[in-house]
Design a protein around this motif. Structure first.
Motif, short mmCIF file in Angstrom:
data_model
loop_
_atom_site.label_atom_id
_atom_site.label_comp_id
_atom_site.label_asym_id
_atom_site.label_seq_id
_atom_site.Cartn_x
_atom_site.Cartn_y
_atom_site.Cartn_z
N ARG A 28 0.86 -1.18 0.00
CA ARG A 28 0.00 0.00 0.00
C ARG A 28 0.90 1.24 0.00
O ARG A 28 1.56 1.54 0.99
CB ARG A 28 -0.92 -0.03 1.21
N GLN A 29 0.95 1.96 -1.13
CA GLN A 29 1.78 3.15 -1.23
C GLN A 29 1.12 4.36 -0.57
O GLN A 29 1.78 5.21 -0.01
CB GLN A 29 2.09 3.46 -2.71
N HIS A 30 -0.19 4.42 -0.69
CA HIS A 30 -0.96 5.53 -0.09
C HIS A 30 -2.41 5.12 0.00
O HIS A 30 -2.95 4.46 -0.90
CB HIS A 30 -0.85 6.80 -0.95
N GLU A 31 -3.05 5.51 1.10
CA GLU A 31 -4.50 5.33 1.19
C GLU A 31 -5.08 6.49 1.97
O GLU A 31 -4.74 6.70 3.14
CB GLU A 31 -4.88 4.01 1.84
N GLY A 32 -5.92 7.27 1.30
CA GLY A 32 -6.62 8.37 1.93
C GLY A 32 -8.10 8.09 1.99
O GLY A 32 -8.54 6.96 1.79
N SER A 33 -8.87 9.13 2.22
CA SER A 33 -10.31 8.95 2.34
C SER A 33 -10.97 8.66 0.99
O SER A 33 -12.01 8.00 0.93
CB SER A 33 -10.94 10.18 2.98
N THR A 34 -10.38 9.16 -0.11
CA THR A 34 -11.00 8.96 -1.42
C THR A 34 -10.12 8.18 -2.40
O THR A 34 -10.64 7.51 -3.28
CB THR A 34 -11.38 10.31 -2.07
#
Length: 265
Positions: A79-85
């Motif tokens: 997982r490189q990045h996970e935000g709200s959207t």
């Protein structure tokens, strides 16, 4: 048809391991390598299972080496990045011989807002007299032109498809699978007397890179049109792209592919 369909669905039922890692078996096709469309579909499933609150937005795959059909594939997710959207993942498909393929994946939570789409001319779904058998496809497919015509034809091909009734969550994976079937054949259409059936005799082919973009939610158990075009074949490589449209003309996905296409002297 039922056996091929069940076999493919079994390949998409990935087993979760700590990591996160997913393991998937291969289709029982009797080929010397794993079909690239299967790996595309399994990448899509691994990504979706890793971020169940978001929808697949794009899948960019580089094929490193042929997969061995007798050995399951391990899909290692980072997982490189996970935000709200939005979320961005890297997924590596690996066997004991090394990396078979890598994927960069983007996912997006559903959002509302204005919409616009260019006008697209979509003909009526052809009747059953236009059924075609593509071998690897375990669902209904129809076309009004012959992908394997020995005549010189324009490098374009329209293929209609409809799967059996299936969970919509599998739609991106099944569409990614289908998008790998006909672009090399489309690139060959302008060549007199040569079709994709001559692979292994007149030429060698292998997909090197494949991308699928998903624009809107859709179902594969409704009729979809896969519209293929190949604007370039040069220097031992073919390039092709396509759109996936509903019967009403709604654009739901797009795809592109580069492949090795080397003719024998």
């Amino acid at each position: 048809m039922t056996d091929l369909w069940s076999d493919l669905l079994g390949c998409l039922a990935l087993d979760a391991r700590p990591g996160p890692v997913f393991e998937g078996r291969n289709q029982r096709l009797g080929y010397h390598r794993v079909f690239g469309g299967q790996i595309l579909a399994q990448f899509a499933r691994a990504a979706s299972l890793s971020c169940p609150d978001k929808q697949l937005k794009s899948l960019h795959v580089q094929f490193a080496r042929a997969g061995r059909p007798e050995e399951p594939l391990r899909f290692e997710v980072t997982r490189q990045h996970e935000g709200s959207t939005f979320a961005t993942l890297t997924v590596v498909a690996r066997q004991t011989t090394g990396v078979a393929a890598t994927a960069s994946v983007s996912l997006h939570a559903s959002e509302d807002g204005p919409e616009h789409q260019a006008d697209t001319d979509v003909p009526a779904v052809p009747g059953p007299e236009h059924d075609v058998d593509l071998g690897l496809v375990p669902w209904q497919t129809r076309a009004t032109s012959d992908l394997d015509s020995p005549k010189s034809e324009p490098p374009a091909y329209d293929l209609w498809m409809r799967t059996p009734e299936v969970d919509p969550a599998l739609g991106p994976a099944l569409t990614a699978y289908a998008s790998d079937l006909s672009l090399i054949g489309t690139a060959l259409r302008p060549l007199e007397g040569v079709t994709q059936r001559d692979s292994g005799t007149a030429f060698t082919s292998a997909v090197t890179a494949h991308t699928v973009w998903f624009h809107r939610p859709f179902r594969t158990d409704d009729w979809l049109l896969l519209r293929h075009a190949s604007p370039l074949f040069a220097h031992g490589r073919s390039f092709g792209r396509g759109d996936v449209l509903t019967a009403s003309g709604t654009l739901v996905a797009s795809f592109a592919q580069e492949a090795l296409l080397r003719f024998r002297a």
